[in-house]
Motif scaffolding. Structure first.
Motif, PDB file in Angstrom:
ATOM      1  N   GLU A 151     -15.467  -3.116   5.623  1.00  0.00           N
ATOM      2  CA  GLU A 151     -14.136  -2.569   5.360  1.00  0.00           C
ATOM      3  C   GLU A 151     -13.020  -3.485   5.859  1.00  0.00           C
ATOM      4  O   GLU A 151     -12.086  -3.819   5.121  1.00  0.00           O
ATOM      5  N   ALA A 152     -13.103  -3.882   7.115  1.00  0.00           N
ATOM      6  CA  ALA A 152     -12.039  -4.705   7.686  1.00  0.00           C
ATOM      7  C   ALA A 152     -12.010  -6.085   7.031  1.00  0.00           C
ATOM      8  O   ALA A 152     -10.941  -6.616   6.703  1.00  0.00           O
ATOM      9  N   TYR A 153     -13.185  -6.685   6.841  1.00  0.00           N
ATOM     10  CA  TYR A 153     -13.266  -8.013   6.227  1.00  0.00           C
ATOM     11  C   TYR A 153     -12.712  -7.988   4.805  1.00  0.00           C
ATOM     12  O   TYR A 153     -11.884  -8.834   4.425  1.00  0.00           O
ATOM     13  N   CYS A 154     -13.139  -7.008   4.018  1.00  0.00           N
ATOM     14  CA  CYS A 154     -12.657  -6.930   2.644  1.00  0.00           C
ATOM     15  C   CYS A 154     -11.163  -6.612   2.602  1.00  0.00           C
ATOM     16  O   CYS A 154     -10.442  -7.143   1.747  1.00  0.00           O
ATOM     17  N   ALA A 155     -10.693  -5.766   3.518  1.00  0.00           N
ATOM     18  CA  ALA A 155      -9.260  -5.478   3.565  1.00  0.00           C
ATOM     19  C   ALA A 155      -8.462  -6.756   3.783  1.00  0.00           C
ATOM     20  O   ALA A 155      -7.429  -6.985   3.140  1.00  0.00           O
ATOM     21  N   ALA A 156      -8.958  -7.606   4.691  1.00  0.00           N
ATOM     22  CA  ALA A 156      -8.265  -8.873   4.958  1.00  0.00           C
ATOM     23  C   ALA A 156      -8.289  -9.775   3.738  1.00  0.00           C
ATOM     24  O   ALA A 156      -7.284 -10.402   3.381  1.00  0.00           O
ATOM     25  N   LYS A 157      -9.438  -9.864   3.081  1.00  0.00           N
ATOM     26  CA  LYS A 157      -9.557 -10.738   1.912  1.00  0.00           C
ATOM     27  C   LYS A 157      -8.779 -10.185   0.719  1.00  0.00           C
ATOM     28  O   LYS A 157      -8.191 -10.949  -0.048  1.00  0.00           O
TER      29      LYS A 157
END
Length: 284
Positions: A151-157
């Motif tokens: 979730e956090a990684y994809c949100a950043a990307k």
């Protein structure tokens, strides 16, 4: 004319190391940056082996430290008189879900993967404008399709992709091209750097344990057939030297097929069906 100058972030290993060597091979004066220059041994060895050590200079740049970014970009321009291209490559993987981590954990992911890109881009843009240069940013297929336990990684990307897509037409009015590059699974230290113990993570995942086990099993299969860092980097270097680079480039056919699900999925049902399947344990 002297060789054009490119600054690349995150070059200690993996795609970043290969981009630096490939850019130098293509004739670019390559400023290879990393948070800790003491870790530049593999890069220097690869540059020597490729016969391009004289075209690669190593500099310290920590993307989450705005002062470090500003100083590095200013020093590069002072040394070379111009900055023709930037490749935002630095980033960090992360596996977790919101209920089982802190907001501070999520902020840390955003700092590296989104705000780090913002810091470098902001410092470089005036110089890229002067050179009518190009801005390349390595994102991920995770910047197009949201993925469970990312979730956090994809949100950043996702944020990076939206940022660059929005910036591109404005930058183009001053001759700066903007491209995002989307790798899928890549065989590099990036995965190892996520740093989780699978069995410990599953045990700690509580109600999400079975889903996490299924997800990690699926991920292991995907990375067993991963694209090499050298092949992914070759696509980045080709984009760097392309006279008319596209705004969005995938680094492999697998990545292209994957993001096509989302880009043709106007109601979101295709993505939902795809990722839900990752959380079901295969039949025994």
């Amino acid at each position: 004319m002297s060789a054009p100058t490119v600054l690349i972030t995150g070059t200690s290993s993996g795609i970043g190391l290969e981009i630096a060597v490939g850019a130098a091979r293509a004739g670019w004066r390559t400023v290879a940056t990393l948070r800790d220059p003491a870790r530049a041994g593999p890069l220097r060895a690869a540059a020597e082996a490729a016969g391009v050590a004289d075209l690669i200079e190593v500099r310290r740049l920590d993307v989450v430290d705005q002062a470090s970014v500003t100083a590095c970009v200013a020093d590069v321009v002072a040394a070379h008189g111009r900055l023709d291209a930037v490749v935002n490559n630095a980033g960090a993987g992360h596996v977790g879900t919101l209920e089982q981590e802190t907001v501070e954990d999520v902020r840390a992911v955003m700092e590296v993967n989104f705000f780090g890109v913002l810091h470098v881009t902001r410092a470089a843009l005036p110089h890229l404008r002067a050179a009518r240069g190009r801005l390349l940013t390595v994102t991920s297929v995770g910047g197009v399709i949201g993925q469970p336990f990312n979730e956090a990684y994809c949100a950043a990307k996702f944020a990076v992709e939206g940022f660059m897509e929005s910036l591109a037409p404005l930058a183009a009015t001053h001759g700066v091209s903007v491209t995002v590059l989307e790798p899928g699974a890549v065989a590099s230290e990036f995965v190892a750097n996520v740093g989780i113990d699978p069995e410990a993570a599953i045990a700690a995942a509580g109600v999400y344990g079975p889903a996490l086990r299924a997800y990690l099993t699926r991920s292991a299969t995907a990375f067993a057939a991963a694209q090499s860092a050298a092949d992914a980097a070759a696509v980045v270097v080709a984009t760097l030297t392309d006279p008319e680079p596209a705004p969005r480039v995938q680094t492999s056919p697998a990545a292209r097929r994957f993001v096509a699900v989302k880009l043709a999925d106007t109601d979101g049902l295709g993505v939902a069906a795809l990722t839900a399947g990752w959380l079901r344990e295969p039949p025994v």
